[in-house]
Design an enzyme around this catalytic site. Structure first.
Site, PDB file in Angstrom:
ATOM      1  N   LYS A 167      44.073  51.556  45.683  1.00 39.91           N
ATOM      2  CA  LYS A 167      44.638  50.530  46.570  1.00 39.91           C
ATOM      3  C   LYS A 167      44.000  49.183  46.239  1.00 39.91           C
ATOM      4  O   LYS A 167      42.840  48.941  46.563  1.00 39.91           O
ATOM      5  CB  LYS A 167      44.381  50.874  48.044  1.00 39.91           C
ATOM      6  CG  LYS A 167      45.166  49.955  48.977  1.00 39.91           C
ATOM      7  CD  LYS A 167      44.641  49.918  50.379  1.00 39.91           C
ATOM      8  CE  LYS A 167      43.489  48.980  50.573  1.00 39.91           C
ATOM      9  NZ  LYS A 167      43.779  47.561  50.258  1.00 39.91           N
ATOM     10  N   GLU A 240      30.098  49.737  46.100  1.00 36.36           N
ATOM     11  CA  GLU A 240      29.600  48.565  45.347  1.00 36.36           C
ATOM     12  C   GLU A 240      29.880  47.371  46.252  1.00 36.36           C
ATOM     13  O   GLU A 240      31.036  46.968  46.421  1.00 36.36           O
ATOM     14  CB  GLU A 240      30.363  48.424  44.024  1.00 36.36           C
ATOM     15  CG  GLU A 240      30.117  49.544  43.042  1.00 36.36           C
ATOM     16  CD  GLU A 240      28.819  49.388  42.263  1.00 36.36           C
ATOM     17  OE1 GLU A 240      28.293  48.270  42.195  1.00 36.36           O
ATOM     18  OE2 GLU A 240      28.324  50.400  41.749  1.00 36.36           O
ATOM     19  N   CYS A 274      30.357  39.589  42.466  1.00 36.17           N
ATOM     20  CA  CYS A 274      29.257  40.112  43.286  1.00 36.17           C
ATOM     21  C   CYS A 274      27.901  39.776  42.678  1.00 36.17           C
ATOM     22  O   CYS A 274      26.960  39.445  43.391  1.00 36.17           O
ATOM     23  CB  CYS A 274      29.413  41.620  43.441  1.00 36.17           C
ATOM     24  SG  CYS A 274      29.619  42.448  41.860  1.00 36.17           S
ATOM     25  N   GLU A 370      25.936  35.156  51.397  1.00 38.67           N
ATOM     26  CA  GLU A 370      26.675  35.144  50.134  1.00 38.67           C
ATOM     27  C   GLU A 370      27.926  34.281  50.298  1.00 38.67           C
ATOM     28  O   GLU A 370      28.894  34.715  50.924  1.00 38.67           O
ATOM     29  CB  GLU A 370      27.101  36.584  49.792  1.00 38.67           C
ATOM     30  CG  GLU A 370      27.839  36.696  48.492  1.00 38.67           C
ATOM     31  CD  GLU A 370      28.587  38.022  48.331  1.00 38.67           C
ATOM     32  OE1 GLU A 370      29.165  38.539  49.312  1.00 38.67           O
ATOM     33  OE2 GLU A 370      28.602  38.527  47.202  1.00 38.67           O
TER      34      GLU A 370
HETATM   35  P1  NAD Z   1      36.672  43.373  51.630  1.00 35.90           P
HETATM   36  O1  NAD Z   1      35.579  44.297  51.991  1.00 35.90           O
HETATM   37  O2  NAD Z   1      37.196  42.457  52.670  1.00 35.90           O
HETATM   38  O3  NAD Z   1      37.949  44.172  51.114  1.00 35.90           O
HETATM   39  C1  NAD Z   1      37.879  45.063  50.014  1.00 35.90           C
HETATM   40  C2  NAD Z   1      38.970  46.106  50.148  1.00 35.90           C
HETATM   41  O4  NAD Z   1      38.742  46.913  51.319  1.00 35.90           O
HETATM   42  C3  NAD Z   1      40.390  45.546  50.274  1.00 35.90           C
HETATM   43  O5  NAD Z   1      41.242  46.342  49.465  1.00 35.90           O
HETATM   44  C4  NAD Z   1      40.699  45.766  51.761  1.00 35.90           C
HETATM   45  O6  NAD Z   1      42.076  45.883  52.012  1.00 35.90           O
HETATM   46  C5  NAD Z   1      39.967  47.062  52.038  1.00 35.90           C
HETATM   47  N1  NAD Z   1      39.607  47.310  53.452  1.00 35.90           N
HETATM   48  C6  NAD Z   1      39.484  46.405  54.449  1.00 35.90           C
HETATM   49  N2  NAD Z   1      39.094  47.034  55.601  1.00 35.90           N
HETATM   50  C7  NAD Z   1      38.972  48.352  55.304  1.00 35.90           C
HETATM   51  C8  NAD Z   1      38.574  49.511  56.049  1.00 35.90           C
HETATM   52  N3  NAD Z   1      38.223  49.444  57.330  1.00 35.90           N
HETATM   53  N4  NAD Z   1      38.542  50.713  55.414  1.00 35.90           N
HETATM   54  C9  NAD Z   1      38.869  50.797  54.112  1.00 35.90           C
HETATM   55  N5  NAD Z   1      39.252  49.738  53.355  1.00 35.90           N
HETATM   56  C10 NAD Z   1      39.302  48.524  53.930  1.00 35.90           C
HETATM   57  O7  NAD Z   1      36.135  42.564  50.365  1.00 35.90           O
HETATM   58  P2  NAD Z   1      36.819  41.350  49.608  1.00 35.90           P
HETATM   59  O8  NAD Z   1      36.751  40.143  50.485  1.00 35.90           O
HETATM   60  O9  NAD Z   1      38.144  41.786  49.050  1.00 35.90           O
HETATM   61  O10 NAD Z   1      35.800  41.156  48.367  1.00 35.90           O
HETATM   62  C11 NAD Z   1      34.691  40.317  48.388  1.00 35.90           C
HETATM   63  C12 NAD Z   1      33.406  41.104  48.561  1.00 35.90           C
HETATM   64  O11 NAD Z   1      33.340  42.142  47.584  1.00 35.90           O
HETATM   65  C13 NAD Z   1      32.143  40.270  48.337  1.00 35.90           C
HETATM   66  O12 NAD Z   1      31.214  40.519  49.355  1.00 35.90           O
HETATM   67  C14 NAD Z   1      31.596  40.770  47.008  1.00 35.90           C
HETATM   68  O13 NAD Z   1      30.199  40.623  46.842  1.00 35.90           O
HETATM   69  C15 NAD Z   1      32.022  42.186  47.006  1.00 35.90           C
HETATM   70  N6  NAD Z   1      32.118  42.694  45.632  1.00 35.90           N
HETATM   71  C16 NAD Z   1      31.185  43.589  45.213  1.00 35.90           C
HETATM   72  C17 NAD Z   1      31.215  44.056  43.903  1.00 35.90           C
HETATM   73  C18 NAD Z   1      30.206  45.048  43.415  1.00 35.90           C
HETATM   74  O14 NAD Z   1      30.407  45.621  42.343  1.00 35.90           O
HETATM   75  N7  NAD Z   1      29.122  45.276  44.130  1.00 35.90           N
HETATM   76  C19 NAD Z   1      32.210  43.618  43.032  1.00 35.90           C
HETATM   77  C20 NAD Z   1      33.146  42.716  43.498  1.00 35.90           C
HETATM   78  C21 NAD Z   1      33.089  42.253  44.814  1.00 35.90           C
END
Ligand code: NAD
Length: 466
Positions: A167, A240, A274, A370
């Site tokens: 997804k 992650e 990230c 962040e």
């Molecule tokens: P997010 O957590 O808002 O969303 C990520 C995904 O989770 C989306 O597909 C969203 O639809 C889904 N989601 C939302 N609520 C959910 C729930 N309750 N249960 C299951 N899925 C749900 O993150 P974002 O804003 O899309 O991404 C930015 C964040 O991601 C930053 O904090 C960044 O540091 C982190 N990130 C981490 C890595 C890593 O490898 N550690 C890599 C890229 C981004």
């Protein structure tokens, strides 16, 4: 071009459509299908149905499917890269880099083996350790590097004999749907499924009783929700999550020489990564000089539409994140000194010019949180032990780096930093073959590398009395 979901081997429409917005000019790139709960159910059912047969398929055949996918991605690299630039905003050469990482990931995992390990084999006993698949994997993705983060889950998951439901994030579904189109006839029906949502299906996917493992990349806030939802059925999870990477410059750095790498390490993908540098610790004795050199280097860079070959920095990926980063910019204006960037150009597009902020320190939101956008705080330190303590004081522990003309000295400091990866004289060097571990609130488990493959396996022991 029209985009389709991939469910049970078929490319299908969603239950409705939404427009996907180009963050560089706010135009509509294309409509995207959006799945509903019934289609989620179908995707998980298809994955569950396909998984046993796929697990029984010889590993060499599973690897051949991955190789075929890598070749298809190579053949369509130009289209894929352009689409990444359109929906993520990243400059085209960096979008090509992401498409190439997808190919590398397919190639790397297609070479991996999961042979049984014989611990004991004598007249009385044979004890064998096997790596068996988990079942159906749900992969949930963020918007900043959609394809790299997707393939680093898909490739090891399917090589290990799992099926998968992917997804993507609601604002960047198109490149993942294109990947789905490319692999629809490579994998047997149901092995790989792609559904999209409007931020409303992730929780149902996590809670689904037929999902054995959740592989998630995204924010720590969402990661916590997933971990607690997965606890109910004791599902496996790998998370992650967010980072707040510190970089420490030692007093002997040749700042003119390292400035381009520091700028790359902090502002790659307009800092929507990230593991880019989010806090830069600089010796007090060289603070003014280093600030000046970095500001002079960064001010040369052009921000704009990633399709423009002269552009180094693209937009913020979506409107909500744009507002969030503008909030950090206001904080920086209020209580720091902006020495480069800090502009929000008029007109269409979610642009903030890459920004350096000095005269801020730990305790400021820009340092402690962040921003996930192009604003880097430069923080003074007088004693390197204190810099290490402050770097480690964060709840996050994804990456960190140490920079010095003396690599051994840098490595001694690196050994004291609490992070999954510590780079020396570079930051954010990633490769699908290198494990990307997490510590503290930056996650659970490992993605990429051999260890990333093992995250998609259960250990099983066959213990035979002869
Ligand atoms: P997010 O957590 O808002 O969303 C990520 C995904 O989770 C989306 O597909 C969203 O639809 C889904 N989601 C939302 N609520 C959910 C729930 N309750 N249960 C299951 N899925 C749900 O993150 P974002 O804003 O899309 O991404 C930015 C964040 O991601 C930053 O904090 C960044 O540091 C982190 N990130 C981490 C890595 C890593 O490898 N550690 C890599 C890229 C981004």
């Amino acid at each position: 071009m029209s985009y389709k979901l991939l469910i049970d081997g078929k490319l299908v429409d969603g239950k409705c459509q939404v427009d996907v917005i180009n963050p560089a000019d706010e135009s509509v790139i294309s409509a995207s299908p959006v799945a509903d709960a019934t289609q989620l159910e179908k995707a998980v059912a298809a994955a569950a149905q396909a998984q046993l047969g796929w697990a029984a398929t010889p590993l060499a055949e599973r690897a051949a499917c991955l190789r075929a996918l890598g070749e298809r991605v190579a053949a369509r690299e130009a289209d894929i890269a352009r689409l990444i630039t359109l929906e993520v905003g990243r400059p085209l050469p960096l979008a090509h880099f992401e498409a190439q990482l997808v190919q590398k990931s397919c190639a790397y995992y297609s070479e991996q083996r999961l042979d049984n390990e014989v611990l004991l084999d004598d007249e009385a006993m044979r004890v064998e350790v096997q790596r068996v698949p988990l079942g159906v994997v749900a992969a949930i993705l963020p918007w900043n590097a959609p394809l790299y983060l997707a393939i680093n889950k898909l490739a090891p998951a399917v090589l290990a004999g799992n099926s998968i439901v992917l997804k993507p994030a609601p604002t960047t579904p198109l490149s993942t749907l294109l990947l789905g189109e490319l692999m629809a006839d490579i994998f047997p029906s149901g092995v790989v499924n792609i559904i999209t949502d409007q931020n409303d299906l992730g929780a149902a996917l996590v809670a689904h009783p037929k999902v054995a493992k959740v592989a998630f990349t995204g924010s720590t806030v969402t990661g916590r929700k997933i971990l607690s939802a997965a606890a109910e059925q004791l599902k496996k999870v790998s998370l992650e999550l967010s980072g707040n990477d510190a970089a420490i410059l030692l007093p002997d750095v040749d700042i003119a020489a390292i400035a381009p790498d520091l700028i790359f390490g902090a502002f790659f993908n307009s800092a929507q990564i990230c593991a880019v540098i989010k806090r830069l610790y600089v010796p007090e004795s060289r603070y003014d000089e280093i600030c000046e050199v970095l500001a002079a280097g960064l001010s040369q860079a052009k921000t704009g539409n990633g399709l423009d070959p002269d552009v180094q920095f693209g937009p913020i990926q979506n409107a909500a994140q744009f507002d969030k980063v503008k909030g950090f910019l206001e904080e920086a204006r209020r209580s720091g000194t902006i020495i480069c960037g800090g502009e929000v150009p008029d007109g269409k597009g979610y642009f903030i010019t890459p920004t350096l902020v000095r005269d801020v320190s730990d305790g400021h939101p820009l340092v402690d949180e962040e921003p996930f956008g192009p604003i880097l705080p430069i923080i003074k330190y007088s004693d390197v032990d204190d810099a290490v303590r402050r770097a480690n004081a964060s709840p996050y522990g994804l990456g960190a780096s140490v920079w010095s003309a003396d690599s051994s000295a840098a490595q001694r400091i690196a050994a004291r930093l609490e992070a999954g990866t510590v780079w020396v004289n570079q930051h954010c060097a990633i490769d699908p073959s290198v494990p990307f571990p997490t510590t503290k609130c930056s996650g659970l488990g490992v993605e990429a590398g051999r260890e990333g493959l093992l995250e998609f396996c259960n250990l099983k022991v066959l213990n035979i009395k002869k």
